[in-house]
Scaffold this motif. Structure first.
Motif, PDB file in Angstrom:
ATOM      1  N   PRO A   9       0.820  -1.203   0.000  1.00  0.00           N
ATOM      2  CA  PRO A   9       0.000   0.000   0.000  1.00  0.00           C
ATOM      3  C   PRO A   9       0.858   1.260   0.000  1.00  0.00           C
ATOM      4  O   PRO A   9       2.012   1.236   0.399  1.00  0.00           O
ATOM      5  N   SER A  10       0.275   2.356  -0.438  1.00  0.00           N
ATOM      6  CA  SER A  10       0.966   3.634  -0.384  1.00  0.00           C
ATOM      7  C   SER A  10       1.022   4.093   1.059  1.00  0.00           C
ATOM      8  O   SER A  10       0.265   3.616   1.910  1.00  0.00           O
ATOM      9  N   PRO A  11       1.902   5.079   1.404  1.00  0.00           N
ATOM     10  CA  PRO A  11       1.916   5.596   2.769  1.00  0.00           C
ATOM     11  C   PRO A  11       0.562   6.135   3.196  1.00  0.00           C
ATOM     12  O   PRO A  11       0.150   5.967   4.337  1.00  0.00           O
ATOM     13  N   MET A  12      -0.162   6.805   2.287  1.00  0.00           N
ATOM     14  CA  MET A  12      -1.482   7.317   2.625  1.00  0.00           C
ATOM     15  C   MET A  12      -2.414   6.188   3.017  1.00  0.00           C
ATOM     16  O   MET A  12      -3.141   6.273   3.990  1.00  0.00           O
ATOM     17  N   GLN A  13      -2.380   5.093   2.271  1.00  0.00           N
ATOM     18  CA  GLN A  13      -3.256   3.976   2.563  1.00  0.00           C
ATOM     19  C   GLN A  13      -2.929   3.350   3.909  1.00  0.00           C
ATOM     20  O   GLN A  13      -3.805   2.954   4.644  1.00  0.00           O
ATOM     21  N   ARG A  14      -1.646   3.257   4.227  1.00  0.00           N
ATOM     22  CA  ARG A  14      -1.275   2.672   5.514  1.00  0.00           C
ATOM     23  C   ARG A  14      -1.833   3.504   6.664  1.00  0.00           C
ATOM     24  O   ARG A  14      -2.258   2.964   7.679  1.00  0.00           O
ATOM     25  N   LEU A 199     -19.588  13.980  -5.656  1.00  0.00           N
ATOM     26  CA  LEU A 199     -20.215  14.830  -4.647  1.00  0.00           C
ATOM     27  C   LEU A 199     -19.300  15.056  -3.451  1.00  0.00           C
ATOM     28  O   LEU A 199     -19.416  16.077  -2.766  1.00  0.00           O
ATOM     29  N   LEU A 200     -18.408  14.102  -3.199  1.00  0.00           N
ATOM     30  CA  LEU A 200     -17.639  14.123  -1.966  1.00  0.00           C
ATOM     31  C   LEU A 200     -16.194  14.564  -2.152  1.00  0.00           C
ATOM     32  O   LEU A 200     -15.672  15.356  -1.363  1.00  0.00           O
ATOM     33  N   THR A 201     -15.514  14.052  -3.176  1.00  0.00           N
ATOM     34  CA  THR A 201     -14.088  14.321  -3.323  1.00  0.00           C
ATOM     35  C   THR A 201     -13.624  14.049  -4.740  1.00  0.00           C
ATOM     36  O   THR A 201     -14.187  13.195  -5.435  1.00  0.00           O
ATOM     37  N   GLY A 202     -12.587  14.747  -5.156  1.00  0.00           N
ATOM     38  CA  GLY A 202     -11.960  14.491  -6.436  1.00  0.00           C
ATOM     39  C   GLY A 202     -10.835  13.483  -6.359  1.00  0.00           C
ATOM     40  O   GLY A 202     -10.170  13.210  -7.366  1.00  0.00           O
ATOM     41  N   ASP A 203     -10.616  12.901  -5.177  1.00  0.00           N
ATOM     42  CA  ASP A 203      -9.520  11.947  -4.983  1.00  0.00           C
ATOM     43  C   ASP A 203     -10.094  10.534  -4.880  1.00  0.00           C
ATOM     44  O   ASP A 203     -10.735  10.177  -3.891  1.00  0.00           O
ATOM     45  N   THR A 204      -9.842   9.721  -5.897  1.00  0.00           N
ATOM     46  CA  THR A 204     -10.416   8.373  -5.945  1.00  0.00           C
ATOM     47  C   THR A 204      -9.880   7.487  -4.828  1.00  0.00           C
ATOM     48  O   THR A 204     -10.625   6.713  -4.219  1.00  0.00           O
ATOM     49  N   ASP A 205      -8.578   7.573  -4.549  1.00  0.00           N
ATOM     50  CA  ASP A 205      -7.994   6.727  -3.509  1.00  0.00           C
ATOM     51  C   ASP A 205      -8.617   7.025  -2.144  1.00  0.00           C
ATOM     52  O   ASP A 205      -8.936   6.109  -1.377  1.00  0.00           O
ATOM     53  N   ARG A 206      -8.772   8.296  -1.836  1.00  0.00           N
ATOM     54  CA  ARG A 206      -9.362   8.635  -0.536  1.00  0.00           C
ATOM     55  C   ARG A 206     -10.831   8.229  -0.488  1.00  0.00           C
ATOM     56  O   ARG A 206     -11.331   7.792   0.551  1.00  0.00           O
ATOM     57  N   TYR A 207     -11.524   8.382  -1.583  1.00  0.00           N
ATOM     58  CA  TYR A 207     -12.911   7.927  -1.627  1.00  0.00           C
ATOM     59  C   TYR A 207     -12.984   6.428  -1.362  1.00  0.00           C
ATOM     60  O   TYR A 207     -13.870   5.952  -0.638  1.00  0.00           O
ATOM     61  N   ASP A 208     -12.052   5.660  -1.911  1.00  0.00           N
ATOM     62  CA  ASP A 208     -12.052   4.210  -1.749  1.00  0.00           C
ATOM     63  C   ASP A 208     -11.714   3.771  -0.324  1.00  0.00           C
ATOM     64  O   ASP A 208     -11.983   2.621   0.043  1.00  0.00           O
ATOM     65  N   ASP A 209     -11.110   4.657   0.474  1.00  0.00           N
ATOM     66  CA  ASP A 209     -10.843   4.304   1.870  1.00  0.00           C
ATOM     67  C   ASP A 209     -12.129   3.928   2.599  1.00  0.00           C
ATOM     68  O   ASP A 209     -12.155   3.008   3.419  1.00  0.00           O
ATOM     69  N   GLU A 210     -13.194   4.648   2.289  1.00  0.00           N
ATOM     70  CA  GLU A 210     -14.474   4.378   2.924  1.00  0.00           C
ATOM     71  C   GLU A 210     -14.947   2.956   2.617  1.00  0.00           C
ATOM     72  O   GLU A 210     -15.378   2.219   3.517  1.00  0.00           O
ATOM     73  N   ALA A 211     -14.841   2.553   1.340  1.00  0.00           N
ATOM     74  CA  ALA A 211     -15.247   1.206   0.946  1.00  0.00           C
ATOM     75  C   ALA A 211     -14.394   0.146   1.636  1.00  0.00           C
ATOM     76  O   ALA A 211     -14.893  -0.939   1.978  1.00  0.00           O
ATOM     77  N   PHE A 212     -13.127   0.445   1.839  1.00  0.00           N
ATOM     78  CA  PHE A 212     -12.249  -0.479   2.553  1.00  0.00           C
ATOM     79  C   PHE A 212     -12.795  -0.764   3.953  1.00  0.00           C
ATOM     80  O   PHE A 212     -12.899  -1.919   4.383  1.00  0.00           O
ATOM     81  N   TRP A 213     -13.178   0.291   4.674  1.00  0.00           N
ATOM     82  CA  TRP A 213     -13.672   0.105   6.038  1.00  0.00           C
ATOM     83  C   TRP A 213     -15.029  -0.570   6.049  1.00  0.00           C
ATOM     84  O   TRP A 213     -15.321  -1.378   6.940  1.00  0.00           O
ATOM     85  N   PHE A 214     -15.865  -0.283   5.064  1.00  0.00           N
ATOM     86  CA  PHE A 214     -17.162  -0.951   4.991  1.00  0.00           C
ATOM     87  C   PHE A 214     -16.983  -2.450   4.731  1.00  0.00           C
ATOM     88  O   PHE A 214     -17.732  -3.268   5.261  1.00  0.00           O
ATOM     89  N   ALA A 215     -16.001  -2.795   3.912  1.00  0.00           N
ATOM     90  CA  ALA A 215     -15.738  -4.208   3.651  1.00  0.00           C
ATOM     91  C   ALA A 215     -15.220  -4.894   4.914  1.00  0.00           C
ATOM     92  O   ALA A 215     -15.551  -6.055   5.179  1.00  0.00           O
ATOM     93  N   HIS A 216     -14.405  -4.171   5.680  1.00  0.00           N
ATOM     94  CA  HIS A 216     -13.876  -4.736   6.924  1.00  0.00           C
ATOM     95  C   HIS A 216     -14.975  -4.935   7.966  1.00  0.00           C
ATOM     96  O   HIS A 216     -15.004  -5.942   8.681  1.00  0.00           O
ATOM     97  N   ASP A 217     -15.892  -3.956   8.049  1.00  0.00           N
ATOM     98  CA  ASP A 217     -16.978  -4.033   9.028  1.00  0.00           C
ATOM     99  C   ASP A 217     -18.239  -3.455   8.393  1.00  0.00           C
ATOM    100  O   ASP A 217     -18.494  -2.252   8.472  1.00  0.00           O
ATOM    101  N   PRO A 218     -19.066  -4.287   7.762  1.00  0.00           N
ATOM    102  CA  PRO A 218     -20.272  -3.791   7.078  1.00  0.00           C
ATOM    103  C   PRO A 218     -21.246  -3.067   7.993  1.00  0.00           C
ATOM    104  O   PRO A 218     -22.062  -2.267   7.519  1.00  0.00           O
TER     105      PRO A 218
END
Length: 317
Positions: A9-14, A199-218
């Motif tokens: 992962p990138s440093p941001m992702q970590r 609607l929320l952000t122009g940064d795809t990676d940061r937007y995907d962080d939310e999906a990561f947490w939802f997958a971890h804990d729906p």
């Protein structure tokens, strides 16, 4: 607790996709016994920040910003509002963001602030994004909290509506009264919006962080608001904008305004900030709603503005 990231992962992702090993995720009990999930990470004596996220959010979405402030020496705390994130639900449908009134959230913020502030050294700062910004300012206006400084990020001080806020609020009240007020007002983030990310952000990676947490804990995921929430939001923001006690708030306030915000009204945030005795607003012409999760060029400017404001208005004693 540490959550594994994707390979290499990138440093941001970590940072954004792991609870720091020196942080604590626990529960605070409100006065009525409600269990409110909280995040705490002790700093190096700079002071303490209490950060409040927006509607349907959970604190994991802001771990990257928490890490920035922690690196500057701040202790950082956040909690999920009751009814969302890891703090249970207020309606029968776990995917609908329901509330009958915003008053219990003000009570929770006031009670949490009192317990959290006791015994803490250094300046105490209240930050709120979107709905969290509205609740933070309302709590200050009502005299329920008295931070040393406050930061409102894309605050919900007026709602966007295709028919205008007055008609939108009236329609929400009528529809809420016609059936089950806890039913979903619409599907998705906003009616007629095909691209939630835009609607929320122009940064795809940061937007995907939310999906990561939802997958971890729906169980963290929340969907659209209820008609009751919508009616309360229209009425509550209108009442706050008209409240004469805005002129009595002596807390230094910084408001960050996203000009491209399609969820809350940036004009309402600017006008309301202008009524506060000790406040300034900074506009971000290239930002969508989630300024702190925007592209680096936007987010870095926002964090720099917050840092400068806190150095000036909430210095270490």
């Amino acid at each position: 607790m540490t959550i594994d990231t994707a390979p290499d992962p990138s440093p941001m992702q970590r940072v954004a996709r792991a609870i720091p090993p020196d942080a604590r995720v626990t529960y605070w009990r409100a006065a009525d016994g409600w269990a409110v999930r909280r995040f705490d990470r002790d700093g190096a004596g700079r002071g303490a920040i209490l950060f409040q996220a927006g509607r349907a959010d959970m604190f994991e979405k802001y771990l990257e910003s928490f890490d920035h402030w922690h690196a500057a020496g701040w202790s950082v705390t956040a909690f999920d509002w009751r009814g969302q994130g890891g703090s249970g639900r207020l309606g029968a449908d776990p995917h609908v963001g329901h509330c009958a009134s915003f008053a219990p959230w003000i009570d929770d913020l006031a009670g949490f602030w009192r317990d959290w502030r006791a015994g803490r050294a250094g300046p105490a700062v209240l930050m709120g994004h979107s709905m969290g910004g509205y609740l933070a300012l309302r709590a200050m206006v009502e005299g329920r909290v008295a931070p040393d400084a406050a930061v409102l990020v894309a605050p919900m001080l007026g709602l966007r509506s295709p028919v205008g806020a007055p008609i939108g609020g009236l329609a929400a009240r009528i529809i809420a009264a016609m059936g089950n007020p806890a039913r979903a007002a619409w599907k998705g983030e906003r009616p007629g919006a095909p691209d939630r990310r835009a609607l929320l952000t122009g940064d795809t990676d940061r937007y995907d962080d939310e999906a990561f947490w939802f997958a971890h804990d729906p169980s963290l995921k929340l969907g659209p608001p209820s008609w009751a929430w919508l009616a309360q939001a229209f009425a509550g923001t209108a009442a706050l904008r008209a409240d004469p006690r805005l002129a009595q708030v002596t807390v230094p306030v910084l408001t960050l305004v996203a000009d491209r915000d399609a969820l809350v009204d940036p004009r309402a945030a600017i006008a309301t900030t202008a009524r506060l005795p000790d406040a300034r607003a900074i506009r971000f012409p290239d930002a969508a709603h989630e300024i702190l999760r925007e592209r680096d060029a936007v987010r870095d400017r926002a964090l720099a503005a917050i840092d400068a404001f806190l150095d000036e208005r909430a210095p270490v004693a």
